[in-house]
Structures are given as structure tokens and as C-alpha cells.
Motif scaffolding. Structure first.
Motif, PDB file in Angstrom:
ATOM      1  N   TYR A 100      -3.811  91.081 143.344  1.00 52.49           N
ATOM      2  CA  TYR A 100      -2.760  91.785 142.597  1.00 52.49           C
ATOM      3  C   TYR A 100      -1.486  90.946 142.540  1.00 52.49           C
ATOM      4  O   TYR A 100      -0.880  90.784 141.472  1.00 52.49           O
ATOM      5  N   ILE A 101      -1.077  90.405 143.691  1.00 53.23           N
ATOM      6  CA  ILE A 101       0.163  89.618 143.736  1.00 53.23           C
ATOM      7  C   ILE A 101       0.057  88.384 142.855  1.00 53.23           C
ATOM      8  O   ILE A 101       0.964  88.077 142.071  1.00 53.23           O
ATOM      9  N   VAL A 158       5.756  95.485 147.106  1.00 49.89           N
ATOM     10  CA  VAL A 158       4.382  95.871 146.788  1.00 49.89           C
ATOM     11  C   VAL A 158       4.066  97.172 147.517  1.00 49.89           C
ATOM     12  O   VAL A 158       4.096  97.230 148.746  1.00 49.89           O
ATOM     13  N   GLU A 183       0.398  89.186 139.344  1.00 51.20           N
ATOM     14  CA  GLU A 183       1.769  89.503 138.945  1.00 51.20           C
ATOM     15  C   GLU A 183       2.626  88.249 138.771  1.00 51.20           C
ATOM     16  O   GLU A 183       3.400  88.147 137.826  1.00 51.20           O
ATOM     17  N   GLU A 187      -5.238  84.162 138.757  1.00 49.09           N
ATOM     18  CA  GLU A 187      -4.205  85.042 138.210  1.00 49.09           C
ATOM     19  C   GLU A 187      -4.750  86.017 137.168  1.00 49.09           C
ATOM     20  O   GLU A 187      -4.057  86.959 136.764  1.00 49.09           O
ATOM     21  N   ILE A 227       9.933  90.577 146.285  1.00 49.73           N
ATOM     22  CA  ILE A 227       8.914  91.354 145.584  1.00 49.73           C
ATOM     23  C   ILE A 227       8.526  92.534 146.459  1.00 49.73           C
ATOM     24  O   ILE A 227       8.255  92.362 147.657  1.00 49.73           O
TER      25      ILE A 227
END
Length: 421
Positions: free
Chosen positions: A181-182, A263, A185, A279, A261
Motif C-alpha cells: 500500500y505504501i 497510515v 502511494e 508500485e 505520512i
């Protein structure tokens, strides 16, 4: 201005009171790591330095894990170079067939890294040890050679991104889903030559296995390293594995971060990275029906006992879909033994999987699962570049052990929520 966790570790290892992002430093090393692919080049360069011995035979580590047991003549020659070097220099921590494992799982299991350490390895996923609150990063074989000779390495102090974790993970969601997920993003260059520093109350939701996975794949966002704030779970792991006394470095309140960031772990869903970059992360609301040919569960990213437990829970009492090859690779011999004791190996075999000795194997297109043209694999490994696991026209989809196991059940890319609810 205060310092980040990484900057404090680098300052301590450089004999400096403080360091700043962009500063060039010469730091002392606690471990220098190589494997059967990268070490022979380093050994050749070491010979050119004309050093009589390594700086500390206890701090140099070599693990034969990529093409071991030797898959061909070239692999055999590579390993022979390493074996002869380690014998000549009486290297304490040399791990070969029978007692080796995938290096980044093995070193932590053996207690060879502790909080506050400074570690380099001639393998990009050396950043795994940041899960223990260490600074660890991958280097080239020439840097490995210099590290073996001098016990030091040059670094440019990285700036940092702070990742503030909140909430708790849901069932069948793991650290692999978090890091995919990171990366989805921020992109594969979103943390280029930066330190990804993980903190926040959400840490309590993450097991050590989750943290190792997340730190391991920090490099897939371009990061110099990933590092976790040390907490009671970290300290318990260090104690259990009889590592050296930890040196805990916490970021200053006024540490300078390029970005912060947040999360929320409770919002993370099972995630899959589509070809051909990590990604390309998608959740199942975005995933069409995609048939697969192979599933691989293992690697330095996801071959620990917790990973096998997640897969076994989904596979138990079921059988692999027709025409889907399933390969399970415990990360170390100890993981293999524990999986035997828990009955997971029987579960895997009855499911229709093959269980391999501990090796990197198919992760880098080595052996034990190479893909043919047009074939698709769901794998718990860390990279899905073009040709990474075989033919340049094959496709690699990155996922968690739970998602990989669920996909093996149905023969298509499948969420564990679909199979288990």
C-alpha cells in the motif's frame, strides 16, 4: 535541529555528536554480510586491497542461499570461492548447505543483529534489519570488500520520511499488504535515498514478522533504509534470540523530516502489486479475474513461520486448483523444523504443494520455479520486474502469504477474505 533514528545511529558510529542530511561520514560497522552471488566479487576486490585478514572474523557473515544447494557448475564455483575464503580467514559466521537459510531471515534468527547496529550487506534487502531498530542497507560488492578489510564504510547521511502508523490490522491483512500500500502511494522512487522511519501507536498491531517484511521492502520505494522505533516487542525478540545488548536510538521531537505520512492500518485491505513494478498496487475492488499458473510462498520477505502459518490455515483441508503449481520455501532450517512440528509441511503436501529447502530460489529467477513465456505467478517475494522470475513475457504478482494461498485454492488471484469468510 534534532536528529532522526537513522541519523543518531550514524552519528554514534562515526564518533560525532550530530550529523545532518547530505553529510558524508565514515562509520564503523557491526556486521558485513555477503551471499553466494555477491561475495565472490567482493573476495576478488578484497585480494586487490592486499589485506592480510578481515577486520573481525566474528563480524563478517557469509550465507550461501541464492543458488544453494548448487544448481549448476557456475553456482558450485561461486560457492567454492566463498568456502575457501571463509576457511582461510576462519570466519565464524559462515552458513552453508545444512545450516544455511535465506540470509535476512537467518541473521535475525541467529541473533546477529541488535537495535542500534550499523550493518551493510552486498544484497539490496539488507534493509530488513531496520525492523530491530538497526541501520542496515545494501551496498555493492566493492563496498563489502572494503568493509571486510577495514570495518568501516562511507555514507551520505539520508534525509527521512516519517511513517506514522495508527489503528490495527484486520484478519488476513499483514505487513506485506501494508508495504505494498505504501509503495503504491509514494511510488518506487518516492523515498529515493531516504530513510523510511516507522513509528506511532499502530506499531502494537504489527508482529515482528510484519515489521521484517515492511523493512525488507523499503528499498522497493527507493529508500536507503527502513527502520522501526524500538518497543517492548522488539526488545523481547532481541532477548529471545540472544542478540547483543540493544542500543536504543529514538528520534528527537524536533527531528527534521522531508515528509510525514499517516497510515491507518485498519483501512488496509489485501493488496496485490501487478506487473511489472511494486508500485502497481491494487486492492480487490480493482482486480478482474486473472488466472494463474504458479504460487510461491517464501523468500526473505515472507518465509518466516508466521507466513507459513497464514498459508497453512487457508490450505488446510483443501487442494490446489487444477494446473496451479504451488511451491513453499521455509526461510531457514529452524523455520522448516517448526513447520514440521506444527503439521504445516503435511498440510502443504496434502494440498498439492512442493516444499523446498531454504533458498532464495525462484525469487530472482534462479531455480525452483522459473516461469515460461506467458505464465503468471502470485508470489510472496519482493520484486516483479520484467523477467524477474523467468521469461520476459511472464507475469509476477506480489502478494501476502494469505493472498497467495487463497489464489492457489481458486486458481485465480483471490482475496483471503473471499476464501475464508
Amino acid at each position: 535541529m534534532g536528529m532522526t533514528m537513522t541519523q543518531k545511529i550514524l552519528a554514534a558510529h562515526s564518533g560525532l555528536d550530530e550529523v545532518k542530511a547530505g553529510q558524508l561520514i565514515l562509520a564503523s560497522l557491526d556486521r558485513v554480510l555477503g551471499n553466494d552471488i555477491t561475495s565472490p566479487v567482493a573476495i576478488k576486490e578484497f585480494a586487490r586491497l592486499k589485506s592480510e585478514s578481515v577486520f573481525d572474523r566474528d563480524k563478517v557473515v557469509m550465507v550461501m542461499d541464492h543458488f544453494v544447494p548448487n544448481k549448476d557448475i557456475k553456482a558450485a564455483e561461486q560457492c567454492r570461492v566463498c568456502r575457501e575464503f571463509c576457511h582461510e580467514h576462519d570466519i565464524t559466521h559462515f552458513y552453508d548447505v545444512g545450516d544455511m537459510g535465506i540470509e535476512h531471515a537467518l541473521l535475525t534468527e541467529k541473533g546477529l543483529v541488535t537495535a542500534g547496529d550499523c550493518v551493510i550487506g552486498a544484497d539490496s534487502h539488507t534493509c530488513t534489519y531496520g525492523a530491530l531498530g538497526a541501520f542496515s542497507t545494501g551496498v555493492g560488492s566493492t563496498d563489502m570488500a572494503c568493509g571486510m578489510a577495514t570495518g568501516r564504510a562511507w555514507f551520505k547521511v539520508p534525509p527521512a520520511i516519517k511513517v506514522e502508523l495508527t489503528g490495527e490490522l484486520r484478519r488476513f491483512v499483514s505487513g506485506k499488504d501494508v508495504i505494498l500500500y505504501i509503495i503504491g502511494e509514494i511510488g518506487v522512487g518516492g523515498a529515493l535515498y531516504k530513510s523510511l522511519e516507522f513509528t506511532g501507536e499502530g506499531l502494537s498491531s504489527l508482529t515482528m514478522s510484519d515489521r521484517f517484511t515492511i523493512a525488507n521492502m523499503a528499498v522497493e520505494a527507493g529508500a536507503k533504509n527502513g527502520i522501526f522505533e524500538v518497543d517492548d516487542l522488539t526488545l523481547a525478540y532481541i532477548k529471545e534470540h540472544k542478540a547483543e545488548a540493544p542500543r536504543v536510538f529514538r528520534a528527537d521531537d524536533d527531528a527534521d523530516y522531508d515528509e510525514v505520512i499517516t497510515v491507518d492500518l485498519s483501512e488496509i485491505e489485501p493488496t496485490v502489486a501487478f506487473p511489472s513494478l511494486p508500485e502497481n498496487a491494487r486492492t480487490f475492488a480493482e482486480i478482474p479475474e486473472i488466472r494463474i499458473d504458479q504460487v510461491v510462498i517464501g523468500s526473505c520477505t515472507n518465509g518466516r513461520i508466521e507466513d507459513l502459518a497464514a498459508a497453512a490455515e487457508i490450505m488446510k483441508g483443501r487442494h490446489a486448483a487444477k494446473n496451479v503449481r504451488v511451491i513453499v520455501i521455509p526461510a531457514t532450517q529452524q523455520v522448516y523444523l517448526e513447520a514440521l512440528d506444527r503439521g504445516y509441511i503435511r498440510t502443504f503436501i496434502e494440498f498439492g504443494a512442493v516444499v523446498s529447502t531454504s533458498t532464495c530460489g525462484p525469487c530472482l529467477g534462479g531455480y525452483m520455479g522459473i516461469l515460461a513465456e506467458g505464465e503468471r505467478a502470485v508470489t510472496t517475494t519482493n520484486r516483479n520486474f520484467v523477467g524477474r522470475m523467468g521469461h520476459v513475457k511472464s507475469e509476477v504478482y506480489l502478494a501476502s502469504p494469505a493472498t497467495a494461498a487463497a489464489s492457489a485454492v481458486t486458481g485465480r488471484i483471490t482475496s483471503p477474505w473471499e476464501v475464508m469468510e
